[in-house]
Design an enzyme around this catalytic site. Structure first.
Site, PDB file in Angstrom:
ATOM      1  N   ASP A   1       5.624  -5.174  38.509  1.00  0.00           N
ATOM      2  CA  ASP A   1       4.554  -5.390  37.529  1.00  0.00           C
ATOM      3  C   ASP A   1       3.395  -6.067  38.254  1.00  0.00           C
ATOM      4  O   ASP A   1       3.157  -7.268  38.100  1.00  0.00           O
ATOM      5  CB  ASP A   1       5.083  -6.242  36.372  1.00  0.00           C
ATOM      6  CG  ASP A   1       6.215  -5.542  35.653  1.00  0.00           C
ATOM      7  OD1 ASP A   1       5.942  -4.722  34.777  1.00  0.00           O
ATOM      8  OD2 ASP A   1       7.388  -5.778  36.018  1.00  0.00           O
TER       9      ASP A   1
ATOM     10  N   HIS B   1      16.120  -7.005  38.405  1.00  0.00           N
ATOM     11  CA  HIS B   1      16.203  -8.388  37.921  1.00  0.00           C
ATOM     12  C   HIS B   1      17.164  -9.206  38.788  1.00  0.00           C
ATOM     13  O   HIS B   1      16.881 -10.348  39.139  1.00  0.00           O
ATOM     14  CB  HIS B   1      16.730  -8.423  36.482  1.00  0.00           C
ATOM     15  CG  HIS B   1      15.862  -7.726  35.469  1.00  0.00           C
ATOM     16  ND1 HIS B   1      16.242  -6.573  34.839  1.00  0.00           N
ATOM     17  CD2 HIS B   1      14.631  -8.042  34.972  1.00  0.00           C
ATOM     18  CE1 HIS B   1      15.303  -6.204  33.990  1.00  0.00           C
ATOM     19  NE2 HIS B   1      14.311  -7.058  34.048  1.00  0.00           N
TER      20      HIS B   1
END
Ligand code: AMP
Length: 279
Positions: A149, A36
């Site tokens: 993802d 992140h």
């Protein structure tokens, strides 16, 4: 860095910040890690203001237990985000994002029927709901998503095209642990032994390029699956090689376009996903 919980406050704050220039947005579900943070740093290097949202979106969980078990730690997240170039942390409650239930059904054709879509029905519809709601709230110039993802990123790009949203989607590389395991909030749920053994996923994926010179597409999928399944801690749910842009099945290496091998693997009770671009 300001922590904001409501849409009213967010709108007020962003109306000031928007005057300073571009807004970069990083949507997350919290339990932040270096994957992140790499998105936040990239956003900080390319925009004047960085907004990070932390919201565990109930509509994308097809399994209630998974939603309950999902790691949450806002305090630690805020600590990790300070000094990374983030200006606003938006951590709304569920009723702030969904004052009324979101009943929208998106049409992504086959893109949300394969791989994750097949094993997690409704998941990508929930992702599209939350990402479009958050885009509407933040109104970012750019939004940063991880290639970790892969299917999600392809679907969000498709959604932005369909809805003609004025936001640039920026794909960011996968950040891995030193042993190769893709960083994930779900890794927190693994025991030390599981974490070590889960490295076998990337180890097998990284053979894909070399194997593609001598094996058929199907044989490469089978070799990766059996290599992973040989490890007693791991069990594959799927191993699929697809076109990186359309997510269409690849049956022959001669097919044009970039290819990506995507996997979902159970490690004990934790479901991990990873992928590897070939060529
Ligand atoms: P999540 O909190 O899992 O919803 O992830 C928020 C964003 O961080 C998504 O765009 C993910 O693709 C991205 N992300 C998660 N893990 C990684 C990683 N290991 N490397 C790069 N990006 C990641």
């Amino acid at each position: 860095m300001e922590i904001i919980y409501t849409l009213n406050k967010l709108t007020e704050k962003l109306s000031q910040l928007r005057r300073k220039g571009l807004i970069g947005f990083v949507p997350t579900m919290g339990a932040l890690h270096q994957g992140h943070i790499s998105l936040v740093q990239r956003a900080a290097s390319e925009n004047d203001t960085v907004v990070v949202s932390i919201f565990v979106n109930p509509t994308q969980f097809n399994d209630k237990k998974d939603l309950e078990r999902y790691p949450r730690n806002l305090e630690a997240d805020i600590k990790l985000l300070s000094d990374q170039g983030c200006h606003v942390v938006f951590a709304p409650r569920v009723d702030e994002v969904y004052p009324e239930p979101d009943t929208r059904i998106f049409d992504f054709g086959h893109m949300d029927k394969v791989m994750e879509g097949k094993f997690r029905p409704g998941h990508f519809n929930g992702v599209a709901q939350v990402v479009s709601r958050l885009f509407d709230m933040v109104k970012p110039d750019r939004a940063y998503f991880g290639l970790k993802d892969f299917q999600q990123l392809a679907i969000i790009q498709n959604m932005v095209q369909q809805l003609q949203l004025p936001v640039e989607i920026v794909p960011c590389p996968i950040i891995r642990e030193p042993n190769g395991l893709a960083m994930s909030s779900r890794n927190e749920l693994l025991s030390c032994e599981e974490r070590e053994n889960a490295a076998e996923i990337f180890n097998m994926l990284s053979h894909a390029g070399e194997w593609s010179n001598s094996k058929s597409v199907h044989e490469v999928e089978k070799s990766i699956a059996s290599g992973i399944n040989r490890n007693p801690y791991l069990e594959t749910e799927y191993v699929e090689i697809v076109d990186a842009d359309t997510l269409e099945m690849v049956t022959d290496w001669q097919q044009p376009g970039r290819k990506v091998v995507c996997v979902a693997v159970w490690c004990g009770k934790v479901r991990l996903i990873d992928n590897y671009l070939i060529g």
